[in-house]
Design an enzyme around this catalytic site. Structure first.
Site, short mmCIF file in Angstrom:
data_model
loop_
_atom_site.label_atom_id
_atom_site.label_comp_id
_atom_site.label_asym_id
_atom_site.label_seq_id
_atom_site.Cartn_x
_atom_site.Cartn_y
_atom_site.Cartn_z
N PRO A 98 0.83 -1.22 0.00
CA PRO A 98 0.00 0.00 0.00
C PRO A 98 0.86 1.26 0.00
O PRO A 98 1.91 1.31 0.65
CB PRO A 98 -0.79 -0.11 1.31
CG PRO A 98 -0.70 -1.53 1.72
CD PRO A 98 0.57 -2.07 1.15
N ASP A 149 14.91 2.99 5.42
CA ASP A 149 13.99 2.32 4.49
C ASP A 149 14.75 1.67 3.33
O ASP A 149 14.54 0.49 3.01
CB ASP A 149 12.96 3.32 3.94
CG ASP A 149 11.94 3.72 4.98
OD1 ASP A 149 12.15 3.41 6.17
OD2 ASP A 149 10.93 4.37 4.62
C1 MEV Z 1 9.89 6.19 7.64
O1 MEV Z 1 9.71 4.86 7.21
C2 MEV Z 1 10.73 6.24 8.86
C3 MEV Z 1 11.01 7.63 9.40
O2 MEV Z 1 11.83 7.44 10.56
C4 MEV Z 1 11.71 8.51 8.40
C5 MEV Z 1 13.13 8.06 8.11
O3 MEV Z 1 13.72 7.32 8.89
O4 MEV Z 1 13.64 8.49 7.09
C6 MEV Z 1 9.73 8.32 9.86
#
Ligand code: MEV
Length: 310
Positions: A98, A149
Site C-alpha cells: 500500500p 527504508d
Molecule cells: C519512515 O519509514 C521512517 C522515518 O523514521 C523517516 C526516516 O527514517 O527516514 C519516519
C-alpha cells in the site's frame, strides 16, 4: 530479454522518527508484499510504466529525464551507475505494498526498478550501490530520510540501523509473530518528519530526551530479539508507541488500533513508519493471534498481513 526483479515492503519495529536524529532503530523486511518490475525488450527509448502510481509512465533518455520524478530519477541514477544510457525497452511496475502507509512502497518500487534496469543491461547492481540510489530517491519522498527504508528494503534482512554508521544485520532468535493492521488512512512521511523537525526546533531539550528514550528502547529491543525475550519485546513496542504519541505522530485511529490489539491480548503494539495514518504492528503469540485479529477487525480495520519474522 524478458526478465523481472523485485523488492519487499518493510516495517519499522522500533525507532522511527528518532532515527532521523541519529538514534538507533530496528526494521524488518516484509517479504510477502513486494514491488515487482517486469522488463520487455520492446520500445525505444526506455519507458517505465507504473499504472498504480501518481505519475503512471516516464520515458528516460540521456537528456530528457525529470530529476523530480522518483521513477525517472531511479532509472537515471541506475543508468548512470551502469553507464548504460542506450538501454531500450519497457519496464512495467506492479506493487502490492500500500502507498503512503509506512510500509516502504516508494523504496521498494525504486529498488525493483533499479534491479530491473541492471538486468536489462545483463548485469547486477550490488546491494550497497542500489541502496545509495534508492536513498537519493527517498529524498524526493521524505526530504531528510535517515536511510533505514532503503537499507532494509534493498538488503531484505532485519537491520539495526544508525544513520551514517555501518549497517548491522540482526539475528532473530525466536520467530516474531506480527500482525499488521491498516488504518486505511494514507499519510505522507514527509509531513510527519517535517512536523517532528518543527517540534524539535521549538522544544529541543525535551524532544532530544524523547529521542534518547526511543534509542534506549531500540537498544533494549535488540537484546530481546537476539535472546528471544519476546514478552519484554512486546512491552518495549508499546512503550515506543507512547513516545511516538508524545511526538504527535500518532493519531486517534492508530491509538484505537493499538488499544484494540492490546485488549485482544497482543504482547505489544505500536504504529509503524511515518505515522498519522498507515499501519499498526502488533506482536502476538500463537495463542493470542486470533483474538488480536478479531479485536482489530472489531475496531474497524482490516488485517493487512500476518507474518512470522525470523
Ligand atoms: C519512515 O519509514 C521512517 C522515518 O523514521 C523517516 C526516516 O527514517 O527516514 C519516519
Amino acid at each position: 530479454m524478458n526478465s523481472q526483479a523485485s523488492a519487499p515492503g518493510k516495517a519499522i519495529l522500533f525507532g522511527e522518527h528518532a532515527v532521523v536524529y541519529g538514534v538507533p532503530a530496528i526494521a524488518i523486511p516484509l517479504s510477502s508484499i513486494r514491488a515487482r518490475a517486469y522488463c520487455k525488450d520492446t520500445a525505444h527509448p526506455l519507458t517505465v510504466i507504473a499504472e498504480d502510481l501518481p505519475r503512471p509512465a516516464v520515458t528516460i533518455g540521456a537528456e530528457n529525464f525529470d530529476r523530480s520524478d522518483p521513477l525517472a530519477l531511479t532509472a537515471a541514477l541506475t543508468m548512470e551507475h551502469l553507464n548504460a544510457w542506450n538501454l531500450a525497452g519497457e519496464i512495467r511496475i506492479r506493487s502490492d505494498i500500500p502507498i503512503a502507509s509506512g510500509l516502504g512502497s516508494g523504496a521498494a518500487v525504486s529498488a525493483a526498478l533499479g534491479r530491473a534496469i541492471a538486468r536489462m543491461h545483463n548485469s547486477d547492481i550490488p546491494d550497497c550501490e542500489l541502496s545509495k540510489i534508492v536513498f537519493e530517491v527517498e529524498k524526493l519522498h521524505h526530504g531528510t530520510p535517515s536511510g533505514i527504508d532503503n537499507t532494509v528494503v534493498v538488503h531484505e534482512k532485519p537491520v539495526y540501523f544508525v544513520k551514517d554508521e555501518a549497517i548491522e544485520f540482526i539475528r532473530i532468535v525466536e520467530p516474531l509473530h506480527i500482525i499488521l493492521a491498516d488504518t486505511g488512512i494514507a499519510s505522507l512521511t514527509r509531513d510527519a518528519v517535517a512536523d517532528v523537525r518543527s517540534l524539535y526546533e521549538r522544544e529541543p531539550a525535551h524532544t532530544a530526551k524523547q529521542f534518547d528514550e526511543i534509542g534506549a528502547i531500540a537498544n533494549d529491543a535488540r537484546v530481546c530479539i537476539e535472546t528471544g525475550a519476546i514478552a519484554r519485546l512486546g512491552e518495549l513496542m508499546t512503550a515506543n508507541h507512547h513516545l511516538l504519541r508524545s511526538l504527535y505522530v500518532s493519531s486517534a485511529e492508530l491509538d484505537k488500533l493499538v488499544d484494540a490489539a492490546l485488549i485482544g491480548g497482543a504482547l505489544g503494539a505500536k504504529m509503524s513508519g511515518g505515522g498519522r495514518g498507515g499501519n499498526v504492528i502488533a506482536l502476538v503469540n500463537d495463542r493470542s493471534a486470533n483474538c488480536v485479529k478479531d479485536a482489530l477487525i472489531k475496531a474497524g480495520t482490516k488485517v493487512l498481513l500476518e507474518t512470522i519474522a525470523g
